[in-house]
Structure formats: structure tokens, C-alpha cells
Write a protein that holds these residues in place. Structure first.
Motif, PDB file in Angstrom:
ATOM      1  N   ARG A  16     -11.401  26.707   8.519  1.00 31.62           N
ATOM      2  CA  ARG A  16      -9.947  26.784   8.711  1.00 31.62           C
ATOM      3  C   ARG A  16      -9.567  28.036   9.501  1.00 31.62           C
ATOM      4  O   ARG A  16      -8.700  27.996  10.381  1.00 31.62           O
ATOM      5  CB  ARG A  16      -9.246  26.794   7.348  1.00 31.62           C
ATOM      6  CG  ARG A  16      -7.738  27.006   7.417  1.00 31.62           C
ATOM      7  CD  ARG A  16      -6.993  25.836   8.025  1.00 31.62           C
ATOM      8  NE  ARG A  16      -6.990  24.693   7.155  1.00 31.62           N
ATOM      9  CZ  ARG A  16      -6.088  24.484   6.175  1.00 31.62           C
ATOM     10  NH1 ARG A  16      -5.100  25.360   5.992  1.00 31.62           N
ATOM     11  NH2 ARG A  16      -6.161  23.409   5.425  1.00 31.62           N
ATOM     12  N   ALA A  17     -10.219  29.139   9.216  1.00 34.20           N
ATOM     13  CA  ALA A  17      -9.923  30.384   9.928  1.00 34.20           C
ATOM     14  C   ALA A  17     -10.287  30.278  11.407  1.00 34.20           C
ATOM     15  O   ALA A  17      -9.535  30.728  12.280  1.00 34.20           O
ATOM     16  CB  ALA A  17     -10.679  31.551   9.291  1.00 34.20           C
ATOM     17  N   VAL A  18     -11.423  29.656  11.681  1.00 33.39           N
ATOM     18  CA  VAL A  18     -11.899  29.560  13.071  1.00 33.39           C
ATOM     19  C   VAL A  18     -10.984  28.665  13.906  1.00 33.39           C
ATOM     20  O   VAL A  18     -10.969  28.760  15.132  1.00 33.39           O
ATOM     21  CB  VAL A  18     -13.366  29.068  13.089  1.00 33.39           C
ATOM     22  CG1 VAL A  18     -13.845  28.797  14.513  1.00 33.39           C
ATOM     23  CG2 VAL A  18     -14.269  30.115  12.435  1.00 33.39           C
ATOM     24  N   VAL A  72     -11.401  38.311  22.107  1.00 36.12           N
ATOM     25  CA  VAL A  72     -12.359  39.268  21.574  1.00 36.12           C
ATOM     26  C   VAL A  72     -12.262  39.166  20.055  1.00 36.12           C
ATOM     27  O   VAL A  72     -11.173  39.303  19.493  1.00 36.12           O
ATOM     28  CB  VAL A  72     -12.046  40.706  22.037  1.00 36.12           C
ATOM     29  CG1 VAL A  72     -13.027  41.695  21.414  1.00 36.12           C
ATOM     30  CG2 VAL A  72     -12.087  40.788  23.558  1.00 36.12           C
ATOM     31  N   LEU A  73     -13.393  38.894  19.409  1.00 42.20           N
ATOM     32  CA  LEU A  73     -13.387  38.585  17.974  1.00 42.20           C
ATOM     33  C   LEU A  73     -14.178  39.603  17.160  1.00 42.20           C
ATOM     34  O   LEU A  73     -15.285  39.977  17.534  1.00 42.20           O
ATOM     35  CB  LEU A  73     -14.005  37.201  17.731  1.00 42.20           C
ATOM     36  CG  LEU A  73     -13.325  36.001  18.371  1.00 42.20           C
ATOM     37  CD1 LEU A  73     -14.162  34.750  18.131  1.00 42.20           C
ATOM     38  CD2 LEU A  73     -11.920  35.826  17.804  1.00 42.20           C
ATOM     39  N   GLY A  74     -13.616  40.014  16.044  1.00 41.32           N
ATOM     40  CA  GLY A  74     -14.354  40.788  15.061  1.00 41.32           C
ATOM     41  C   GLY A  74     -15.106  39.830  14.163  1.00 41.32           C
ATOM     42  O   GLY A  74     -14.503  38.941  13.555  1.00 41.32           O
ATOM     43  N   LEU A  75     -16.414  39.981  14.103  1.00 44.42           N
ATOM     44  CA  LEU A  75     -17.262  39.074  13.333  1.00 44.42           C
ATOM     45  C   LEU A  75     -17.681  39.755  12.029  1.00 44.42           C
ATOM     46  O   LEU A  75     -18.411  40.754  12.041  1.00 44.42           O
ATOM     47  CB  LEU A  75     -18.502  38.686  14.141  1.00 44.42           C
ATOM     48  CG  LEU A  75     -18.236  38.073  15.529  1.00 44.42           C
ATOM     49  CD1 LEU A  75     -19.561  37.809  16.247  1.00 44.42           C
ATOM     50  CD2 LEU A  75     -17.416  36.793  15.416  1.00 44.42           C
ATOM     51  N   ALA A  88     -21.136  30.990  12.255  1.00 46.94           N
ATOM     52  CA  ALA A  88     -21.863  29.760  12.593  1.00 46.94           C
ATOM     53  C   ALA A  88     -20.955  28.748  13.273  1.00 46.94           C
ATOM     54  O   ALA A  88     -21.350  28.087  14.248  1.00 46.94           O
ATOM     55  CB  ALA A  88     -22.482  29.160  11.325  1.00 46.94           C
ATOM     56  N   GLU A  89     -19.719  28.629  12.787  1.00 48.46           N
ATOM     57  CA  GLU A  89     -18.761  27.691  13.384  1.00 48.46           C
ATOM     58  C   GLU A  89     -18.385  28.117  14.800  1.00 48.46           C
ATOM     59  O   GLU A  89     -18.281  27.277  15.713  1.00 48.46           O
ATOM     60  CB  GLU A  89     -17.510  27.614  12.498  1.00 48.46           C
ATOM     61  CG  GLU A  89     -16.416  26.683  13.006  1.00 48.46           C
ATOM     62  CD  GLU A  89     -16.751  25.205  12.903  1.00 48.46           C
ATOM     63  OE1 GLU A  89     -15.949  24.380  13.378  1.00 48.46           O
ATOM     64  OE2 GLU A  89     -17.819  24.875  12.350  1.00 48.46           O
ATOM     65  N   ILE A  90     -18.196  29.407  15.012  1.00 53.06           N
ATOM     66  CA  ILE A  90     -17.888  29.911  16.356  1.00 53.06           C
ATOM     67  C   ILE A  90     -19.054  29.618  17.302  1.00 53.06           C
ATOM     68  O   ILE A  90     -18.861  29.183  18.437  1.00 53.06           O
ATOM     69  CB  ILE A  90     -17.581  31.424  16.303  1.00 53.06           C
ATOM     70  CG1 ILE A  90     -16.253  31.664  15.573  1.00 53.06           C
ATOM     71  CG2 ILE A  90     -17.523  32.021  17.711  1.00 53.06           C
ATOM     72  CD1 ILE A  90     -16.027  33.108  15.159  1.00 53.06           C
ATOM     73  N   LYS A 124      -5.730  42.986  16.153  1.00 53.65           N
ATOM     74  CA  LYS A 124      -4.315  42.610  16.110  1.00 53.65           C
ATOM     75  C   LYS A 124      -4.032  41.738  14.892  1.00 53.65           C
ATOM     76  O   LYS A 124      -2.960  41.804  14.303  1.00 53.65           O
ATOM     77  CB  LYS A 124      -3.936  41.846  17.383  1.00 53.65           C
ATOM     78  CG  LYS A 124      -4.036  42.643  18.664  1.00 53.65           C
ATOM     79  CD  LYS A 124      -3.738  41.766  19.866  1.00 53.65           C
ATOM     80  CE  LYS A 124      -4.000  42.488  21.170  1.00 53.65           C
ATOM     81  NZ  LYS A 124      -3.833  41.580  22.341  1.00 53.65           N
ATOM     82  N   LYS A 125      -5.014  40.906  14.539  1.00 55.71           N
ATOM     83  CA  LYS A 125      -4.867  39.988  13.418  1.00 55.71           C
ATOM     84  C   LYS A 125      -6.169  39.959  12.633  1.00 55.71           C
ATOM     85  O   LYS A 125      -7.250  39.887  13.226  1.00 55.71           O
ATOM     86  CB  LYS A 125      -4.521  38.584  13.940  1.00 55.71           C
ATOM     87  CG  LYS A 125      -4.061  37.604  12.874  1.00 55.71           C
ATOM     88  CD  LYS A 125      -3.588  36.317  13.544  1.00 55.71           C
ATOM     89  CE  LYS A 125      -3.020  35.349  12.509  1.00 55.71           C
ATOM     90  NZ  LYS A 125      -2.564  34.094  13.167  1.00 55.71           N
ATOM     91  N   PHE A 126      -6.066  40.030  11.318  1.00 52.97           N
ATOM     92  CA  PHE A 126      -7.244  40.040  10.451  1.00 52.97           C
ATOM     93  C   PHE A 126      -7.086  38.932   9.411  1.00 52.97           C
ATOM     94  O   PHE A 126      -6.233  39.004   8.538  1.00 52.97           O
ATOM     95  CB  PHE A 126      -7.397  41.414   9.788  1.00 52.97           C
ATOM     96  CG  PHE A 126      -8.459  41.497   8.733  1.00 52.97           C
ATOM     97  CD1 PHE A 126      -9.587  40.702   8.769  1.00 52.97           C
ATOM     98  CD2 PHE A 126      -8.330  42.396   7.681  1.00 52.97           C
ATOM     99  CE1 PHE A 126     -10.573  40.783   7.783  1.00 52.97           C
ATOM    100  CE2 PHE A 126      -9.293  42.502   6.699  1.00 52.97           C
ATOM    101  CZ  PHE A 126     -10.417  41.694   6.747  1.00 52.97           C
ATOM    102  N   ILE A 127      -7.907  37.892   9.552  1.00 52.69           N
ATOM    103  CA  ILE A 127      -7.878  36.765   8.625  1.00 52.69           C
ATOM    104  C   ILE A 127      -9.010  36.913   7.609  1.00 52.69           C
ATOM    105  O   ILE A 127     -10.170  37.093   7.988  1.00 52.69           O
ATOM    106  CB  ILE A 127      -8.032  35.419   9.360  1.00 52.69           C
ATOM    107  CG1 ILE A 127      -6.904  35.230  10.370  1.00 52.69           C
ATOM    108  CG2 ILE A 127      -8.040  34.261   8.370  1.00 52.69           C
ATOM    109  CD1 ILE A 127      -7.037  33.969  11.206  1.00 52.69           C
TER     110      ILE A 127
END
Length: 244
Positions: A24-26, A34-37, A48-50, A126-129
């Protein structure tokens, strides 16, 4: 959640919930981001989904900023392009798990040992889920009775362990050096971790965080306060989202 299941079955059930929340988050990831993993069992499902979406061509031009050596290795194997905060100091979106989530979306993180890098990456986002299963919800941080980690330098670690225990003596805190086998656990940053075990929820998490950070030799702590944009919770009744 039904804990009457057998241990192996219950673990698989929890993993299914974590996967649901991660997927759901992905859904909020877009090409070019640019993604924080994040690090940990739930974040691993998101990574894994990314990777799968990149491989299928549904996502393109993603850059990942891993929060640990473990996540770096996973993302690398999945073919996710990686970089660092030095080259990408502004992150569009970070996705990570949490060990505890209170009603104000404050978190305890770091039982996996990556709290410093996690906090640096997620503070730059900018956003942290946050993605969790429902067992991680607490009325107050420290309320699970499980570890609230503090990363400390190796030099005179016992001195700081005793100071941390003294700091929260009125709350009956027990401070323990985290071990890996019979040796101290060493973080990716070559530091030690002192785990604090609270018998009751922390009365004032903001004050606690400030007091811990003020101790010389403390690198950082696992209280992630006022950082989460939203929390995705997977439970027996489905997936829900909490926002501020």
C-alpha cells in the motif's frame, strides 16, 4: 490479532500483514522519485515491491537512499539504483517500519540497529510513510516493554549506560548493552547500542528525547518524534491509514 495460532503460522500471518502495508505504501511511489529505503522486516517488503515494479517497467528513474548496509545489499540485488544523502540531500519519500507507534504517530525505531541512518534519511524526506502491522500500536511509547534503543560511542559505553539508567530511575528503567552472541552488537556506524526497557510508557517523550540527546557520547536515540507523515496499518480487518 489472533495469537492462538501456532508460532510458525502466526509468523507467516504477521508477514502477510506487513506485506499488505508495504505494498500500500509503495502505491505512492512515482517514477523519477528519490526514495529513502528503510530497514527491517516490513521495510524489506517495500524494497522488494519497488524492485519488482522497476523490473517490470512500471517504475522508472528511481534513486534509492538505503538506511543500512543490509538494505543496500537487498536493493542492489534487486537492481535499484542507489545513492547517498551527500548526492541527494532532498528525498521525495521515505518508507520504513516502526517498532512502536503511539496515537500521535510518534515512533520507537531501531530494534534492528539502524536507527541513526534511518533518522538521517527520514528527516531529509519531504514525506515519511510508516508501515506496520497492528501489533506495533501502543498507547504510549515504551508501552510494549520492549527495547527503546540508544546508540552510543564505544568509548566508556558503561558510563553512558549507567547515566541512561539514572536518567529514568523514577520510571524503573533497565538499561542493557545489546549483544550479538557474547560480544557487543556494533552498528553500521561502529557504535554500540544501549537498550532501555521501560516498565510503563514514557511520560514525556519530547523531554526524554532531549535529555538523552544531551548526554555526551550519545549519538542518537530511537524516539522518532513528529516525523511520520502517515502510518499504514495492516490488521485482521484490513489496511487502514492514519495521518496527522
Amino acid at each position: 490479532m489472533d495469537k492462538t495460532r501456532q508460532p510458525a503460522e502466526y509468523a507467516r500471518f504477521q508477514d502477510d500483514l506487513k506485506r499488505l502495508a508495504a505494498v500500500r505504501a509503495v502505491e505512492q511511489v512515482q517514477s523519477g522519485m528519490v526514495l529513502g529505503l528503510g530497514t527491517g522486516s516490513t521495510a524489506a517488503f517495500a524494497v522488494a515491491e519497488i524492485g519488482a515494479l522497476l523490473a517490470s517497467g512500471k517504475l522508472k528513474k528511481i534513486v534509492g537512499i538505503p538506511t543500512s548496509k543490509r538494505t543496500f545489499k537487498q536493493a542492489q540485488l534487486l537492481g535499484i539504483p542507489l545513492s547517498t544523502l551527500d548526492d541527494h540531500p532532498r528525498i521525495d519519500l521515505a518508507i520504513d517500519g516502526a517498532d512502536e507507534v503511539d496515537p500521535n504517530l510518534n515512533l520507537v525505531k531501531g530494534r534492528g540497529g539502524a536507527l541513526l541512518r534511518e533518522k538521517m534519511v527520514e528527516a531529509a524526506s519531504k514525506k515519511f510513510i510508516v508501515v506496520v502491522d497492528e501489533t506495533k500500536l501502543v498507547d504510549g511509547l515504551g508501552g510494549s516493554g520492549l527495547a527503546m534503543p540508544v546508540e552510543v560511542v564505544q568509548f566508556c559505553w558503561k558510563y553512558n549506560l549507567l547515566r541512561l539508567q539514572e536518567l529514568f530511575k523514577d520510571e524503573g528503567v533497565e538499561a542493557k548493552l545489546r549483544l550479538e552472541g557474547d560480544k557487543p552488537y556494533v552498528t553500521d556506524n561502529s557504535n554500540y547500542i544501549v537498550d532501555l526497557y521501560f516498565k510503563t510508557p514514557i511520560k514525556d517523550v519530547l523531554a526524554a528525547g532531549q535529555e538523552i540527546s544531551a548526554l555526551e557520547g550519545v549519538v542518537d536515540h530511537g524516539l522518532f518524534l513528529d516525523m511520520a507523515s502517515s502510518v499504514i496499518i495492516a490488521g485482521t480487518d484490513g489496511v487502514s491509514v492514519k495521518t496527522k
